[in-house]
Design an enzyme around this catalytic site. Structure first.
Site, short mmCIF file in Angstrom:
data_model
loop_
_atom_site.label_atom_id
_atom_site.label_comp_id
_atom_site.label_asym_id
_atom_site.label_seq_id
_atom_site.Cartn_x
_atom_site.Cartn_y
_atom_site.Cartn_z
N TYR A 56 -13.23 34.76 6.70
CA TYR A 56 -12.40 35.96 6.80
C TYR A 56 -10.97 35.58 6.41
O TYR A 56 -10.26 34.90 7.15
CB TYR A 56 -12.39 36.52 8.22
CG TYR A 56 -13.69 37.08 8.72
CD1 TYR A 56 -14.75 37.35 7.86
CD2 TYR A 56 -13.86 37.37 10.06
CE1 TYR A 56 -15.94 37.87 8.34
CE2 TYR A 56 -15.05 37.91 10.55
CZ TYR A 56 -16.08 38.14 9.68
OH TYR A 56 -17.25 38.66 10.17
N LEU A 209 -18.72 51.65 14.45
CA LEU A 209 -18.08 52.86 13.90
C LEU A 209 -18.28 52.92 12.39
O LEU A 209 -17.60 53.69 11.70
CB LEU A 209 -16.60 52.90 14.25
CG LEU A 209 -16.28 52.99 15.74
CD1 LEU A 209 -14.77 53.00 15.97
CD2 LEU A 209 -16.91 54.23 16.36
N ARG A 211 -17.45 50.94 9.96
CA ARG A 211 -16.22 50.65 9.20
C ARG A 211 -15.26 51.84 9.17
O ARG A 211 -14.61 52.11 8.17
CB ARG A 211 -16.57 50.19 7.80
CG ARG A 211 -17.44 48.93 7.84
CD ARG A 211 -18.15 48.64 6.54
NE ARG A 211 -18.98 47.46 6.71
CZ ARG A 211 -20.22 47.46 7.22
NH1 ARG A 211 -20.76 48.60 7.61
NH2 ARG A 211 -20.90 46.35 7.36
N GLY A 212 -15.24 52.57 10.27
CA GLY A 212 -14.34 53.70 10.41
C GLY A 212 -14.93 55.02 9.97
O GLY A 212 -14.35 56.08 10.25
N SER A 215 -15.61 57.16 12.96
CA SER A 215 -14.58 57.03 14.00
C SER A 215 -13.94 58.37 14.34
O SER A 215 -13.28 58.49 15.37
CB SER A 215 -13.49 56.07 13.52
OG SER A 215 -12.78 56.64 12.42
#
Length: 334
Positions: A56, A209, A211-212, A215
């Site tokens: 990452y 979620l 990746r949004g 959300s």
């Protein structure tokens, strides 16, 4: 903070974990100061599980967590459990170049992670994707040697299929499988979840979620940077995105009736799937963290769960969770 067991052989962990990837890579710019403040706020709230990967930001995320741990109060620092993925190979330009699960590579990756995190052991260590060229027994066996020497406490898996899980568990104790699981990513329910439950292996669920996407904050007209993962994700493209956002609006009606947010409903749904599942929330700010933690106070009764199922039934999402080339690397999809 509520706690849950990480499998039958692992530690008790907070009911929600913090996935730190977005603080370094793949989802656009992240503010370093706010990222560290968010990790501190998570620890203060009782979150114990911090998840990262050595790839990452090419080590940036581990160094970020290391900085956050060093600057946290001693009591909070000591409660933190690190979950680290390794094995993904990347070029200087960020390009992906496969996975390496050879025993020598496992130990090499671990050495660098320990240094970047500034810790003397990693609590849960796992290969990010099963290396198709290396038997899982060899990869897990190498981690088991690190456990024997005290550099790793527990062995995990990531995106592994049912057969691979069985082979790994026959080699050494496995505490958990990290895998995508959400209202719109329910592929584990047929074979993988029954297998982990039979073997006493927990689930740390990422992408709760999506990746949004679910959300409640994502909009049709959002502009994404070219290096943002979602700019190339099938679920965020064209008609797929339009369809998926209609599912979110259906979920929003249920959330409004309960006086909670869409994100809280989505996280609470994952929490409701079993005490052996620990959702990882990818909050990059204290505001989003606070919202996610609010899911712990949301109770979904049978009527609520039925309404959620009607709004977002299994298989309702349009588009795969990864692009075709990445899906091909998922042992869990085979």
């Amino acid at each position: 903070m509520q706690t849950r067991p990480l499998g039958t052989t692992g530690p008790q962990v907070s009911a929600l974990g913090l996935g730190c990837m977005g603080m370094s890579a793949l989802y656009g710019h992240a503010d370093r100061t706010e990222s560290i403040a968010t990790i501190h706020a998570a620890l203060e709230a009782g979150v114990t599980l911090l998840d990262t990967g050595d790839f990452y930001g090419m080590g940036h995320n581990e160094m970020l967590i290391g900085e956050a741990l060093r600057s946290a109060p001693a009591a909070r620092r000591e409660q933190a459990l690190t979950s680290v993925k390794f094995g993904a190979l990347r070029g200087p330009d960020g390009a992906w170049a496969g996975y390496d699960g050879r025993p020598a590579a496992v130990k090499n990756f671990a050495s660098y992670s320990l240094q970047r995190l500034g810790v003397d052991h990693i609590d849960v260590y796992r290969i990010a994707r099963v290396d198709p060229d290396v038997p899982i027994e060899e990869t897990v066996g190498a981690i088991a040697e690190l456990v024997e020497k005290g550099y790793v406490r527990h062995i995990g898996l990531s995106e592994a299929g049912a057969e691979t899980i069985r082979r790994a568990a026959a080699t050494a104790p496995i505490v958990d499988l990290q895998i995508e699981y959400s209202l719109i990513s329910r592929g584990i329910e047929d074979r993988i979840l029954p297998t982990t439950r039979e073997l006493g292996i927990g689930i740390t669920a990422y992408g709760v979620l999506s990746r949004g996407l679910i959300s409640g904050h994502y909009t049709q007209d959002r502009q994404l940077a070219a290096h943002d993962f979602r700019a190339h994700s099938p679920r965020f493209q064209g008609e797929n995105l339009q369809h998926n956002l209609t599912l979110v609006e259906a979920l929003r009606k249920i959330a409004e009736q309960k006086g909670v947010s869409v994100a809280q409903i989505a996280i609470a749904w994952v929490l409701s799937r079993g005490n052996d599942i620990v959702p990882l929330v990818g909050a990059r700010s204290r505001d989003r963290l606070t919202e996610a933690l609010g899911a712990l106070d949301v109770t979904l009764d049978e009527a609520d769960l039925a309404a959620v199922e009607d709004a977002v039934p299994a298989g309702a999402a349009a588009g795969d969770r990864y692009a075709a080339a990445q899906m091909a690397h998922l042992d869990s999809e085979r």
